[in-house]
Design a protein around this motif. Structure first.
Motif, mmCIF file in Angstrom:
data_model
loop_
_atom_site.group_PDB
_atom_site.id
_atom_site.type_symbol
_atom_site.label_atom_id
_atom_site.label_comp_id
_atom_site.label_asym_id
_atom_site.label_seq_id
_atom_site.Cartn_x
_atom_site.Cartn_y
_atom_site.Cartn_z
ATOM 1 N N ARG A 156 0.832 -1.209 0.000
ATOM 2 C CA ARG A 156 0.000 0.000 0.000
ATOM 3 C C ARG A 156 0.868 1.261 0.000
ATOM 4 O O ARG A 156 0.394 2.344 -0.340
ATOM 5 N N GLU A 159 3.798 3.798 -4.708
ATOM 6 C CA GLU A 159 3.166 4.930 -5.373
ATOM 7 C C GLU A 159 2.437 4.520 -6.652
ATOM 8 O O GLU A 159 1.410 5.100 -7.000
ATOM 9 N N GLU A 161 0.043 2.749 -9.260
ATOM 10 C CA GLU A 161 -1.278 2.133 -9.195
ATOM 11 C C GLU A 161 -1.433 1.017 -10.227
ATOM 12 O O GLU A 161 -2.371 0.227 -10.132
ATOM 13 N N ARG A 162 -0.539 0.974 -11.193
ATOM 14 C CA ARG A 162 -0.643 0.015 -12.284
ATOM 15 C C ARG A 162 0.702 -0.663 -12.535
ATOM 16 O O ARG A 162 1.765 -0.123 -12.205
ATOM 17 N N LEU A 167 -4.430 -2.320 -13.511
ATOM 18 C CA LEU A 167 -4.600 -1.877 -12.139
ATOM 19 C C LEU A 167 -4.106 -2.944 -11.169
ATOM 20 O O LEU A 167 -4.265 -4.143 -11.413
ATOM 21 N N ASN A 169 -4.110 -4.338 -7.161
ATOM 22 C CA ASN A 169 -4.815 -4.370 -5.880
ATOM 23 C C ASN A 169 -3.765 -4.407 -4.768
ATOM 24 O O ASN A 169 -3.388 -5.464 -4.286
ATOM 25 N N LYS A 170 -3.286 -3.226 -4.381
ATOM 26 C CA LYS A 170 -2.196 -3.145 -3.410
ATOM 27 C C LYS A 170 -2.630 -3.697 -2.051
ATOM 28 O O LYS A 170 -3.785 -3.586 -1.667
#
Length: 217
Positions: A156, A159, A161-162, A167, A169-170
């Protein structure tokens, strides 16, 4: 206008078709800390190790070079599996290697059980709960009792996101422990910062689980 559904297999096939292995953002010349963790938890080189989502990773070759005799690789991309089949270097008859195309989010059948399941950056692409459960069932089905499950995901704290346009799912360590606690016991966790070939940093978490054994007598 409804957005076109992404063909994930096509995304990965194209990535491996269009780029040399060393140009990929997730490339590791030395696959650490995965290699050290596998050596730590699988002292017998005659126990089967599965690299789930192996891609074109150097991990399988590194395990061969470290004396592992029973290995398996599975990936959604047929291009990745083709690459591994054409490029792995080992002595026939001394090392047994199984390489297959497979979707880890579908219910799979395995010819035999293994002692370790390794996943660097597959589970963190899965958002749908039913597919996450299918993945967990596959790990349970593959591993022998007390088998080891090594899982690496974007943290999480990361930094980005992809990854490869998809995409991610951190996760955090507590997320993963809770999701897998019905069948697995977490025995170790660590944070790891991976430096991409062009210098960007991706923050990972590694969680190591042991499959629960059940005495049914």
């Amino acid at each position: 206008m409804e957005e076109k559904k992404i063909d994930v297999k096509e995304v990965w096939d194209n990535a491996y078709k269009e780029s040399m292995r060393e140009e990929l953002g997730w490339y590791e010349s030395v696959p650490e800390p995965s290699l050290s963790l596998i050596k730590k938890y699988v002292p017998s080189r005659y126990k089967e190790v599965l690299d789930a989502g192996c891609g074109e990773s150097t991990l399988l070759q590194s395990l061969i070079d470290n004396g592992f005799k029973e290995l398996a690789g599975m990936d959604l991309s047929s291009e990745a599996i083709k690459f591994q089949k054409e490029n792995l270097k080992y002595i026939q008859g001394e090392t047994e290697i199984s390489l297959k195309v497979g979707d880890l989010t579908e219910k799979l059948n395995f010819e035999k059980k293994g002692t370790l399941w390794h996943d660097r950056a597959v589970f963190h692409f899965i958002f749908e709960d039913s597919l996450r459960k299918n993945y967990k069932e596959n790990v349970k089905k593959y591993l022998e009792d007390d088998g080891i499950f090594i899982l690496a995901c974007f943290s999480r704290e990361n930094e980005a996101e992809r990854c490869n346009g998809l995409l991610v799912n951190k996760q955090d360590i507590e997320d993963l422990e809770k999701f897998f606690e019905d069948s697995f016991v977490m025995i170790e966790s660590l944070k790891y910062s991976y430096t991409m070939p062009w210098g960007d940093v991706r923050k990972y978490i590694y969680c190591i689980f042991s499959k629960k054994s059940y005495n049914l007598s």
